[in-house]
Design a protein around this motif. Sequence first.
Motif, PDB file in Angstrom:
ATOM      1  N   ILE A   1     -20.140   9.042  -2.658  1.00 19.06           N
ATOM      2  CA  ILE A   1     -19.220   7.896  -3.692  1.00 19.06           C
ATOM      3  C   ILE A   1     -18.076   8.375  -3.713  1.00 19.06           C
ATOM      4  CG2 ILE A   1     -19.103   7.070  -5.935  1.00 19.06           C
ATOM      5  CD1 ILE A   1     -21.473   6.249  -5.077  1.00 19.06           C
ATOM      6  N   GLY A   2     -17.698   9.392  -3.943  1.00 18.04           N
ATOM      7  CA  GLY A   2     -16.271  10.035  -3.754  1.00 18.04           C
ATOM      8  C   GLY A   2     -15.307  10.001  -2.251  1.00 18.04           C
TER       9      GLY A   2
ATOM     10  N   SER B   1      -9.918  -0.930  -7.753  1.00 19.98           N
ATOM     11  CA  SER B   1     -10.288   0.217  -7.094  1.00 19.98           C
ATOM     12  C   SER B   1      -9.271   1.067  -6.762  1.00 19.98           C
ATOM     13  CB  SER B   1     -10.770  -0.426  -5.665  1.00 19.98           C
ATOM     14  OG  SER B   1      -9.714  -1.238  -5.156  1.00 19.98           O
ATOM     15  N   LYS B   2      -8.078   0.736  -6.856  1.00 21.76           N
ATOM     16  CA  LYS B   2      -6.953   1.559  -6.682  1.00 21.76           C
ATOM     17  C   LYS B   2      -6.011   2.111  -7.849  1.00 21.76           C
ATOM     18  CE  LYS B   2      -6.944  -0.456  -2.174  1.00 21.76           C
ATOM     19  NZ  LYS B   2      -6.425  -0.374  -0.771  1.00 21.76           N
TER      20      LYS B   2
ATOM     21  N   GLU C   1     -17.097   9.838  -9.310  1.00 22.73           N
ATOM     22  CA  GLU C   1     -17.987  10.709  -8.667  1.00 22.73           C
ATOM     23  C   GLU C   1     -18.987  11.479  -9.631  1.00 22.73           C
ATOM     24  OE1 GLU C   1     -16.594  13.338  -5.467  1.00 22.73           O
ATOM     25  OE2 GLU C   1     -14.607  13.172  -6.425  1.00 22.73           O
TER      26      GLU C   1
ATOM     27  N   ASN D   1      -7.349   3.033   2.610  1.00 19.59           N
ATOM     28  CA  ASN D   1      -7.409   2.280   3.724  1.00 19.59           C
ATOM     29  C   ASN D   1      -7.661   2.804   5.052  1.00 19.59           C
ATOM     30  OD1 ASN D   1      -6.144   0.226   2.214  1.00 19.59           O
ATOM     31  ND2 ASN D   1      -5.470  -0.656   4.270  1.00 19.59           N
TER      32      ASN D   1
ATOM     33  N   ARG E   1     -15.133  -4.845  -4.080  1.00 17.29           N
ATOM     34  CA  ARG E   1     -14.881  -6.175  -3.135  1.00 17.29           C
ATOM     35  C   ARG E   1     -14.767  -7.310  -4.232  1.00 17.29           C
ATOM     36  NH1 ARG E   1     -17.079  -4.348   1.963  1.00 17.29           N
ATOM     37  NH2 ARG E   1     -19.200  -3.955   1.750  1.00 17.29           N
TER      38      ARG E   1
ATOM     39  N   SER F   1     -28.352   0.679  -2.840  1.00 16.63           N
ATOM     40  CA  SER F   1     -28.039   1.745  -3.240  1.00 16.63           C
ATOM     41  C   SER F   1     -26.579   1.886  -4.021  1.00 16.63           C
ATOM     42  CB  SER F   1     -27.710   2.890  -2.009  1.00 16.63           C
ATOM     43  OG  SER F   1     -26.554   2.193  -1.624  1.00 16.63           O
TER      44      SER F   1
ATOM     45  N   SER G   1     -12.009  -2.279   3.368  1.00 19.05           N
ATOM     46  CA  SER G   1     -12.924  -2.674   1.938  1.00 19.05           C
ATOM     47  C   SER G   1     -13.359  -4.098   2.034  1.00 19.05           C
ATOM     48  CB  SER G   1     -12.236  -2.012   0.744  1.00 19.05           C
ATOM     49  OG  SER G   1     -11.392  -2.781   0.413  1.00 19.05           O
ATOM     50  N   LYS G   2     -12.643  -4.762   2.204  1.00 18.26           N
ATOM     51  CA  LYS G   2     -12.864  -6.434   2.089  1.00 18.26           C
ATOM     52  C   LYS G   2     -13.053  -6.928   3.240  1.00 18.26           C
ATOM     53  CE  LYS G   2     -10.718  -5.862  -2.337  1.00 18.26           C
ATOM     54  NZ  LYS G   2     -10.384  -6.524  -3.598  1.00 18.26           N
TER      55      LYS G   2
ATOM     56  N   GLU H   1     -24.365   0.623   3.165  1.00 17.53           N
ATOM     57  CA  GLU H   1     -25.878   1.073   2.374  1.00 17.53           C
ATOM     58  C   GLU H   1     -26.682   1.908   3.263  1.00 17.53           C
ATOM     59  OE1 GLU H   1     -27.223  -1.350  -1.004  1.00 17.53           O
ATOM     60  OE2 GLU H   1     -26.463  -3.029   0.219  1.00 17.53           O
TER      61      GLU H   1
ATOM     62  N   ILE I   1     -11.761   3.926   1.024  1.00 17.50           N
ATOM     63  CA  ILE I   1     -11.098   2.625   0.593  1.00 17.50           C
ATOM     64  C   ILE I   1      -9.512   2.743  -0.146  1.00 17.50           C
ATOM     65  CG2 ILE I   1     -11.510   0.844  -1.165  1.00 17.50           C
ATOM     66  CD1 ILE I   1     -14.472   1.131  -0.673  1.00 17.50           C
ATOM     67  N   ARG I   2      -9.605   3.617  -0.941  1.00 21.45           N
ATOM     68  CA  ARG I   2      -8.252   3.849  -1.517  1.00 21.45           C
ATOM     69  C   ARG I   2      -7.185   3.991  -0.391  1.00 21.45           C
ATOM     70  NH1 ARG I   2     -10.234   4.749  -7.015  1.00 21.45           N
ATOM     71  NH2 ARG I   2     -11.393   6.633  -6.751  1.00 21.45           N
TER      72      ARG I   2
ATOM     73  N   HIS J   1      -0.287   4.275  -0.067  1.00 19.26           N
ATOM     74  CA  HIS J   1      -0.999   5.575   0.025  1.00 19.26           C
ATOM     75  C   HIS J   1      -0.509   6.289   1.236  1.00 19.26           C
ATOM     76  CE1 HIS J   1      -4.044   3.466  -2.644  1.00 19.26           C
ATOM     77  NE2 HIS J   1      -4.056   4.662  -3.169  1.00 19.26           N
TER      78      HIS J   1
ATOM     79  N   ILE K   1     -24.099   3.204  -3.417  1.00 17.93           N
ATOM     80  CA  ILE K   1     -22.961   3.016  -2.532  1.00 17.93           C
ATOM     81  C   ILE K   1     -22.808   1.525  -2.554  1.00 17.93           C
ATOM     82  CG2 ILE K   1     -22.102   3.082  -0.222  1.00 17.93           C
ATOM     83  CD1 ILE K   1     -21.999   5.653  -1.177  1.00 17.93           C
ATOM     84  N   GLY K   2     -23.795   0.878  -2.311  1.00 18.20           N
ATOM     85  CA  GLY K   2     -23.798  -0.784  -2.079  1.00 18.20           C
ATOM     86  C   GLY K   2     -23.157  -1.193  -3.603  1.00 18.20           C
TER      87      GLY K   2
ATOM     88  N   VAL L   1     -16.387   7.373  -0.388  1.00 20.03           N
ATOM     89  CA  VAL L   1     -16.191   6.061   0.073  1.00 20.03           C
ATOM     90  C   VAL L   1     -15.029   5.722  -0.878  1.00 20.03           C
ATOM     91  CG1 VAL L   1     -17.213   3.747  -0.733  1.00 20.03           C
ATOM     92  CG2 VAL L   1     -18.841   5.403   0.196  1.00 20.03           C
ATOM     93  N   LEU L   2     -14.720   5.866  -2.299  1.00 20.53           N
ATOM     94  CA  LEU L   2     -13.762   5.827  -2.851  1.00 20.53           C
ATOM     95  C   LEU L   2     -12.176   6.035  -2.106  1.00 20.53           C
ATOM     96  CD1 LEU L   2     -14.963   6.650  -6.276  1.00 20.53           C
ATOM     97  CD2 LEU L   2     -14.669   4.294  -5.598  1.00 20.53           C
TER      98      LEU L   2
ATOM     99  N   LEU M   1     -19.487  -0.655  -3.648  1.00 19.21           N
ATOM    100  CA  LEU M   1     -19.000  -1.709  -2.722  1.00 19.21           C
ATOM    101  C   LEU M   1     -18.513  -2.988  -3.116  1.00 19.21           C
ATOM    102  CD1 LEU M   1     -20.321  -0.433   0.738  1.00 19.21           C
ATOM    103  CD2 LEU M   1     -18.051   0.007  -0.127  1.00 19.21           C
TER     104      LEU M   1
ATOM    105  N   ALA N   1     -20.277   5.574   6.699  1.00 22.67           N
ATOM    106  CA  ALA N   1     -20.986   6.271   5.217  1.00 22.67           C
ATOM    107  C   ALA N   1     -20.331   5.159   4.198  1.00 22.67           C
ATOM    108  CB  ALA N   1     -20.119   7.603   5.075  1.00 22.67           C
ATOM    109  N   CYS N   2     -19.547   4.154   4.457  1.00 27.44           N
ATOM    110  CA  CYS N   2     -19.037   3.306   3.513  1.00 27.44           C
ATOM    111  C   CYS N   2     -19.993   2.017   3.667  1.00 27.44           C
ATOM    112  CB  CYS N   2     -17.570   2.808   3.865  1.00 27.44           C
ATOM    113  SG  CYS N   2     -16.603   4.134   3.376  1.00 27.44           S
TER     114      CYS N   2
ATOM    115  N   ASP O   1       0.942  -1.238   0.164  1.00 29.61           N
ATOM    116  CA  ASP O   1      -0.109   0.055   0.028  1.00 29.61           C
ATOM    117  C   ASP O   1       0.840   1.290  -0.071  1.00 29.61           C
ATOM    118  OD1 ASP O   1      -1.595   1.963   0.446  1.00 29.61           O
ATOM    119  OD2 ASP O   1      -2.838   1.026   2.212  1.00 29.61           O
TER     120      ASP O   1
END
Lengths: 218, 218
Positions: free
Chosen positions: A203-204, B217-218, B169, A213, B211, B201, A217-218, A169, A210-211, A90, B203-204, A206-207, B207, A166-167, A88
């Motif tokens: 959405i942004g 994702s990265k 986004e 960490n 996943r 949603s 995410s998993k 549903e 996740i990116r 980031h 968001i779901g 969440v992305l 995700l 927020a990450c 990672d």
Amino acid sequence: MKKHSVVIVDDHLLFAQSLQGLVNAFDEFEVLYHVKNGSELIKKLLESENVPDIILLDINMPVMNGFETMEWIKENRPSIQVLALSMDDHEETIIKMLRLGAKGYLLKDIHPESFYKALNEVISNGIYYSERVATTLLNSLHGNDEKDSNSGKQLKDTELTFLKLACTEMTYKEIAQEMCLSPKTIDGYREALFKHFKVKSRIGLVLYAIRNNLVNSK
Amino acid sequence: MKKHSVVIVDDHLLFAQSLQGLVNAFDEFEVLYHVKNGSELIKKLLESENVPDIILLDINMPVMNGFETMEWIKENRPSIQVLALSMDDHEETIIKMLRLGAKGYLLKDIHPESFYKALNEVISNGIYYSERVATTLLNSLHGNDEKDSNSGKQLKDTELTFLKLACTEMTYKEIAQEMCLSPKTIDGYREALFKHFKVKSRIGLVLYAIRNNLVNSK
DNA sequence: TCTGTTAAGGGGAAAAATCCCCTTTTTTTA
DNA sequence: TAAAAAAAGGGGATTTTTCCCCTTAACAGA
């Protein structure tokens, strides 16, 4: 001359085993043992008086991840030099790990020779940075990074809780209920994080999370 | 006896190098070379007459990932046995890789002995599954998996395009413009994917896509 | 003690997202 | 070749999300 002892913490057995072979091939180093996660490491450290010189610590592990493990080591075995070892790259992750006390941060795509250098430097100078990590940190200092320059101020607990939900549903209304706060307060957190991370939508968010960490995410 | 030749494709140099050491320690196998990604592999395969018996292929790589690489090998060097080698244990990924022609799927947390077994099996039987992969596939067959049972029907190109843009986004209106379709059509895709993946949603959706590696994702 | 800062929360409106039910045009396929 | 299924798109209503500006209370530092 006594060899420097190394312990490997990584859930990828194949990698750990291979890496052990590589380290043992260096004259100055030898691997004491390798374990799959933080819990196993702690168990081993507690039951053995043989304190290693260096711990090579993976970050993404099941059961007990690198951050938690690093905290424990800092508290209980501060004399051990820890080199974080992760795929990672980031900034958030790197900074978090170094803040927790890691003496260096190696990316898994590092060249084996640099790896050898890292082991030696952490023994002699007590610190090592791989080139890409150093670059990332420099960019961060100079604010040259659009998205990642926010890593400085770290999130408050409550914001992090919100971010995690927020990450998911859940709607904001549901998140508010879960956190026992007014939907309006939640809306405030949302806006703060949008600005903080320079994103335009949930959405942004969440992305980004996740990116970087900030959530797993998993 | 001539040793079986192995090529390693993995962007994590440290891992590749270590793994090379491990493989070379086996009597029956030897590593010809290792490369960082699909493009480099193809270059090597094209410029050398020495065709390897086995390719150990990572999936997540920059430049040219495992899927694309697998397609090329299937087309151009079908005689080579390919073992996918990834940390990713999601059903979608495993099935996709096996559909593309991989002879086995190894998780990076595999025990080194199983790894040795895998190499031997793929030489003698032309196929190998690690235990956890087999379990995943069985679950899939028996439909015991709530969320992952949808992996059967695969997404249409247009749906996948939409999905990728949805993990962005962009608003649906913008996605519609990008894809040169009416917002209403986009809304149809959205609803179809919501049902398909059993999410509530956008968001779901994001995700799920991340996943299951439907988007990178990265 | 005065003042600045921050957390918590409200009002209200515009924009997006979600949902359900429907029509038309292709494309499949029996 | 007729019927069925799929793809593209519309109407319209309800929620959610997003945004901006404002109030109050707590609290920390000079």
